[in-house]
Design a protein around this motif. Sequence first.
Motif: not given
Lengths: 141, 374
Positions: A80-81, A83-84, A87, A90, A105, A107, B358-364, B367
């Motif tokens: 999740y980190q 992915r942020r 993003a 990008e 990126l 999966w 931080r992050f959300e499980e449902e987002e982006l 990507v």
Amino acid sequence: MSEEFRPDILGIFCRWCSYSAADLAGVSRMKMPPTTKVVRVMCSSRADPVFALGALLIGADGVLVAGCAPGDCHYKTGNYQTRRRYALVEKIFDTLGLDNRRLKLVWIPASEGAKVKRVVTAMTESLQEAGPNPTRAEMFI
Amino acid sequence: MAKAALMEGSNADLAARDLLKSLLSSGKVRGVMTLVETGPAGEVNYELVADVAALENATPLYPLMPANAGGLLSRLTVLEGFEEPVAAFLRPCELRAFVELGKLHQVNAENILLISATCGGVYPLRASLNGGLADGLPAYWEAVANGEAAEGLRPTCSACEHFVPFGADLVLAAVGSGGAGRLAVVARTPRGDEALEGLEGAAGEAEVETAGVKSLREKRGAARAELFETEPLPAPGLEGLVAFFGRCVGCRSCRSVCPICCCEICYFDAAATEPTPRTFDVHLKRKEGTRVPPDTLLFHLGRLTHMSASCVGCGMCADACPVYVPVATLFAKVGAETQALFEYVPGKDPEEEVPLQRFEEEELAEVGEERFGS
């Protein structure tokens, strides 16, 4: 040109999933373009975008970061980190007009050797279309 | 309307100084951190002052920013907080930097009375060389009082939309005060209320959002849109970046004055990134030549990935650049994009974590999907 040009891709693969998947693709003797040199990391979140930028700036044609699918991270939240961060990169590429085809990126779960083949092939083709990285011709970097 | 003290004073700077003096002399605080005039030609620096007499030279809102005070206050308090109450006068972007640094565990905010003001912006530091600013100050204060945009400010100041501070204990309503000589200091927190209790200046009520604030906000918004289109920002693509940073001498001053860049050892200072003969070997296997030392672009792009989501747009980096690369404008533009991506306003809410922590499980969701081809 696209027939001759073989892009040079740096792969940064998670040890728990994507790297195993690449291994599986290998032992299953799947054929794919020999373009991607893989570095194994303990988690895709170890792949600081700076590493990818560094590779691109010294002339790699593309960087492919691969990790576990969201929800499947070996360390629960690492991807999740990742992915942020990607993003964000990008968005930076978009803002600066840099070529987003060069940094990807994806999966790739451990069981999906076929996905490795598909992704490497697709990225190779898209980079053949993009052509050599202009950083190769630029001395001031 | 909130509880406020009304200060006499021909401009906001003098009112701010009076406020600090009365806070110190009343014993409500033991010290004050503020800009102080240290030379005859408009030289100013931040000082921590414990003596009322020494506040004679204080100039809390002098339109220069020799350092981002949010970063300074973090350095003062990172190991432990003040034992006794201290008032700190910060501009809104300095306060935002301070809040960001708090989220990065670089701050101990104990015993700090945070005072800010609606901000008219600051001039580039080089505008003050040889006393160059003194003549323009009356016009600056007039512009601030009327909610006008002063000319010749730092580009990021002229385009700043966050000139009303978030969350200070006390806010001096400088912008749009009307120049009537009575400036309101508005309390925003219980600590602020307490600080105003029994202070000189008629107890009254006032608002920070004056008509001048609204009109200045519109002007700033328009200036911002224009700045991001017309400044000599890099043309899209690699060539544009190469041209933009072509003058960069690699001094890394932009990073050293950046309040957000607080890592004890920066990635770009790590021994592993020091170029060795092998570095050049690697480069030259791929390219016909390479810059010495290499990695100028990597440094700037890397910094963008590390800190742009928290960039407060204070403009220190451009002011510190010895070769006048308008780096603050670029960082502000990229920062605006990356912050919008995470719907994040740096320094606004102390409780909200920085986007990359931080992050959300449902987002982006897009990507990480297979999106190849153009």
